[in-house]
Design an enzyme around this catalytic site. Structure first.
Site, PDB file in Angstrom:
ATOM      1  N   ARG A  93       0.853  -1.192   0.000  1.00 42.25           N
ATOM      2  CA  ARG A  93       0.000   0.000   0.000  1.00 42.25           C
ATOM      3  C   ARG A  93       0.888   1.240   0.000  1.00 42.25           C
ATOM      4  O   ARG A  93       1.939   1.254   0.662  1.00 42.25           O
ATOM      5  CB  ARG A  93      -0.856  -0.040   1.266  1.00 42.25           C
ATOM      6  N   THR A 367      -8.954   0.116 -10.551  1.00 40.16           N
ATOM      7  CA  THR A 367      -8.432  -0.857  -9.589  1.00 40.16           C
ATOM      8  C   THR A 367      -8.613  -2.226 -10.221  1.00 40.16           C
ATOM      9  O   THR A 367      -9.445  -2.395 -11.106  1.00 40.16           O
ATOM     10  CB  THR A 367      -9.163  -0.800  -8.227  1.00 40.16           C
ATOM     11  N   THR A 385      -4.035  -0.947  -7.176  1.00 45.41           N
ATOM     12  CA  THR A 385      -4.764   0.190  -7.719  1.00 45.41           C
ATOM     13  C   THR A 385      -3.901   1.432  -7.879  1.00 45.41           C
ATOM     14  O   THR A 385      -2.840   1.544  -7.252  1.00 45.41           O
ATOM     15  CB  THR A 385      -5.935   0.523  -6.760  1.00 45.41           C
ATOM     16  N   ASN A 387      -6.052   3.994  -7.581  1.00 49.50           N
ATOM     17  CA  ASN A 387      -7.274   4.598  -7.071  1.00 49.50           C
ATOM     18  C   ASN A 387      -8.198   5.000  -8.223  1.00 49.50           C
ATOM     19  O   ASN A 387      -8.570   4.152  -8.992  1.00 49.50           O
ATOM     20  CB  ASN A 387      -7.003   5.750  -6.112  1.00 49.50           C
ATOM     21  N   GLU A 406      -4.041   8.066  -4.317  1.00 53.74           N
ATOM     22  CA  GLU A 406      -4.456   7.293  -3.139  1.00 53.74           C
ATOM     23  C   GLU A 406      -4.649   8.169  -1.903  1.00 53.74           C
ATOM     24  O   GLU A 406      -5.249   7.735  -0.921  1.00 53.74           O
ATOM     25  CB  GLU A 406      -3.390   6.228  -2.846  1.00 53.74           C
ATOM     26  N   ASP A 409      -7.938   8.340  -0.126  1.00 54.29           N
ATOM     27  CA  ASP A 409      -8.460   7.312   0.789  1.00 54.29           C
ATOM     28  C   ASP A 409      -8.290   7.711   2.256  1.00 54.29           C
ATOM     29  O   ASP A 409      -8.818   7.056   3.153  1.00 54.29           O
ATOM     30  CB  ASP A 409      -7.784   5.952   0.536  1.00 54.29           C
ATOM     31  N   SER A 438      -7.738   1.338   3.295  1.00 56.17           N
ATOM     32  CA  SER A 438      -8.193   0.756   2.029  1.00 56.17           C
ATOM     33  C   SER A 438      -9.419  -0.126   2.268  1.00 56.17           C
ATOM     34  O   SER A 438      -9.754  -0.457   3.407  1.00 56.17           O
ATOM     35  CB  SER A 438      -7.056  -0.095   1.460  1.00 56.17           C
ATOM     36  N   SER A 439     -10.056  -0.501   1.177  1.00 57.20           N
ATOM     37  CA  SER A 439     -11.107  -1.528   1.251  1.00 57.20           C
ATOM     38  C   SER A 439     -10.696  -2.783   0.494  1.00 57.20           C
ATOM     39  O   SER A 439     -11.466  -3.741   0.409  1.00 57.20           O
ATOM     40  CB  SER A 439     -12.412  -0.999   0.648  1.00 57.20           C
ATOM     41  N   GLY A 459     -13.883   0.213  -4.741  1.00 56.72           N
ATOM     42  CA  GLY A 459     -13.872   1.121  -3.594  1.00 56.72           C
ATOM     43  C   GLY A 459     -14.575   0.484  -2.415  1.00 56.72           C
ATOM     44  O   GLY A 459     -14.364  -0.698  -2.109  1.00 56.72           O
TER      45      GLY A 459
END
Ligand code: DON
Length: 555
Positions: A93, A367, A385, A387, A406, A409, A438-439, A459
């Site tokens: 990430r 993504t 991703t 994003n 990103e 987020d 993040s998800s 998302g």
């Protein structure tokens, strides 16, 4: 003597064979772009394992699907190593630059600057994908990094015919990318949206990938390329520094594990919210025997479980290296029992009694997710991703790399929704080198029947999609049904149930309306990839989401 040993071995053989874990005996890949799927199969045919294939597919996607993911972005790769039986999450990430502050996207009156965290280099966090791919190659792959990256380099250098989806993405993002000359030049030859079938070459990206293939992650995070990126970002108003790139590290995270009525779930922990939110929802649901309920009641209960779990996301979750989160409590069966007890059988719980209502999440399409399995039983699920479509839109000239956005987020201001309509508080506020919540949640499921790999973009809707896919697998589904399943989603705020055409029957729409739900039909969404392996029949199935252009192959 020798004979005796041989005799003993012969005696032991059935025992040894029995003790050896089952192997699927098939290679399989599902990804969002046909060339990337082919690359994965090719790398395994050439002697690579699932980890090599995952690296190769991820790198190829940065070339053939740069609006979704790329080496200017980041993500999570969930690995299962068949040899050791161990699982790990490679957290690639992005993190915030050191100069980032909690209020950097607010004006002097404290209002959130529209687009601030979504467009241009100021919206870009420090990318993690290169570090993640190099780590996976070095620690799990059988082939060299150069071998894993070769197909992506070829696709970038020789070009590939533009697919329908890429063409649509370019048409929809022309206004944004026009502001950033390097990206504009690569993706809009002659200043036009190129037609479907156009041979798109990306020589700068090929050079960048080649540099990484030759010198590893250092080629991206230090040296001339790093300087080129930092200089360009700063010249265009961004705040990256050489130290930000130099200091970036992947994090190895222990996968989050859960249980739903005997099904084992392996998924991604914070800084993704996905695993926690899904497991909390499943804990609530595990107290019901859903199969005994009407379809309407099942949907009511699933929606309520989503609502409660998303509420806790907004309240508590963030980067575990920065915030303390009551994860044990959130995942406790007693806590779930308390929430379950508050669900009325005939009424929706109004979210706006709990917090102010926020606007709905916009549609999104970017993504990417991959599912990879090899014949030995190594598994990879990845979701990664830049994003939003083409991320920040910004490409440091000469690099071919689209940088992510990103930073969106994070919470730009408590209570103000981000691009996905998600709210949050200080747990997810911006801080130097912090990872935005993040998800994304590639997930493995294990039952007595077999196993499944699943994951999707979308998302905040990622979590409800994986939840529905998980319940589908529990009820006897396979890769095809998991990716095809009509979807619905509730994220606490806004207090609206979004659903795809066909997700609810006319009677269910009436029934849910009577319970007090606000329902909103939206376009089909998500782009799920899945592989399932049925132990008894030995069948390996792979499926790409029928809503999009992805493909899946099994050999
Ligand atoms: O990390 C996240 O949750 C988001 N940045 C993912 C973005 C996404 O899935 C966009 N997809 N349609």
């Amino acid at each position: 003597m020798k004979l005796r040993v041989i005799g003993l071995l012969l005696l032991l053989f059935p025992l040894l064979a029995w003790a050896t874990p089952l192997k699927p005996g098939h290679d399989a890949v599902a990804s969002a772009q046909p060339f990337a799927t082919q690359v994965g199969m090719q790398v395994m045919a050439e002697g690579g394992n699932a980890f090599d294939a995952a690296v190769a597919v991820s790198a190829a996607l940065s070339v053939v699907e740069p609006y979704s993911s790329g080496i200017g972005g980041g993500g999570f790769w969930l690995l299962h190593d068949a040899a050791t039986g161990k699982g790990i999450v490679v957290d690639g990430r992005e993190y915030a630059p050191a100069a980032a502050t909690a209020t950097m996207y607010q004006d002097k009156n404290g209002n959130v600057i529209p687009d601030g965290s979504l467009n241009g280099p100021l919206s870009a966090a420090i990318p993690g994908e290169v570090a993640a791919l190099v780590y996976i190659n070095q620690h799990y792959g059988k082939l060299s990094l150069a071998q894993d990256l070769a197909p992506a380099i070829k696709l970038a250098r020789d070009g590939f015919p533009l697919d329908r989806r890429f063409h649509e993405m370019l048409a929809s993002r022309a206004d944004k990318l026009k502001q950033w000359p390097a990206a504009w030049k690569v993706f809009y030859p002659n200043g036009q949206v190129p037609p479907e079938g156009y041979l798109l070459k990306q020589p700068d990206l090929a050079n960048t990938l080649e540099l990484i293939a030759r010198h590893g992650a250092a080629a991206f995070y230090t040296g001339a390329l790093a300087k080129q990126m930092v200089d360009a970002v700063r010249a265009a108003g961004g705040i990256w520094s050489l130290d930000d790139l130099h200091d970036y590290q992947i994090k190895l995270r222990t996968p989050l594990t859960g249980d739903y009525r005997g099904m084992k779930i392996i998924t991604v922990p914070p800084p993704s919210s996905g695993g926690i939110v899904m497991l909390e929802a499943l804990n609530i649901l595990s107290g019901y025997d859903l199969a005994q309920d009407s379809e309407l009641m099942q949907k009511h209960l699933v929606i309520e479980a989503m609502r409660f779990a998303f509420r806790d996301r907004a309240e508590y979750l963030g980067d575990p290296d920065f915030v303390r989160m009551p994860l044990q409590r959130l995942l406790s069966p007693y806590y779930a029992a308390g929430l379950r007890a508050s669900i009325l059988p005939d009424k929706a719980t109004p979210s706006n009694e709990l917090a102010p209502v926020t606007p709905e999440a916009p549609e999104s399409q970017h993504t990417t997710s991959i599912a990879v399995m090899d014949g030995s039983g190594n598994l990879v699920g990845g979701t990664f991703t830049v994003n939003f479509r083409f991320g920040s839109g910004f490409m440091p000239p000469g690099t071919g790399v689209i940088l992510n956005d990103e930073m969106d987020d994070f919470v730009s201001k408590p209570g103000v929704p981000n691009g996905f309509g998600l709210v949050g508080n200080s747990a997810n506020e911006i801080a130097p080198h912090k990872r935005p919540l993040s998800s994304m949640m590639p997930t493995f499921l294990y039952t007595r029947r077999g196993l499944a790999i699943l994951g999707t973009p979308g998302g905040s809707r990622i979590i409800s999609m994986v939840l529905l896919g998980t319940l589908n697998y529990f009820n006897g589904g396979d890769a095809q049904s998991i990716v095809s399943l009509p979807r619905y989603h509730m994220q606490y705020l806004p207090d609206v149930v979004f659903y795809e055409p066909g997700a609810f029957t006319a009677d269910e729409i009436t029934g849910l309306g009577k319970m007090g739900y606000t329902l909103k039909e939206i376009h089909p969404y998500g782009n799920m990839q899945s592989i399932t392996w049925d132990y008894r029949s030995g069948k390996v199935s792979a499926a790409a989401d029928p809503r999009d252009i992805g493909t899946a192959e099994v050999k």
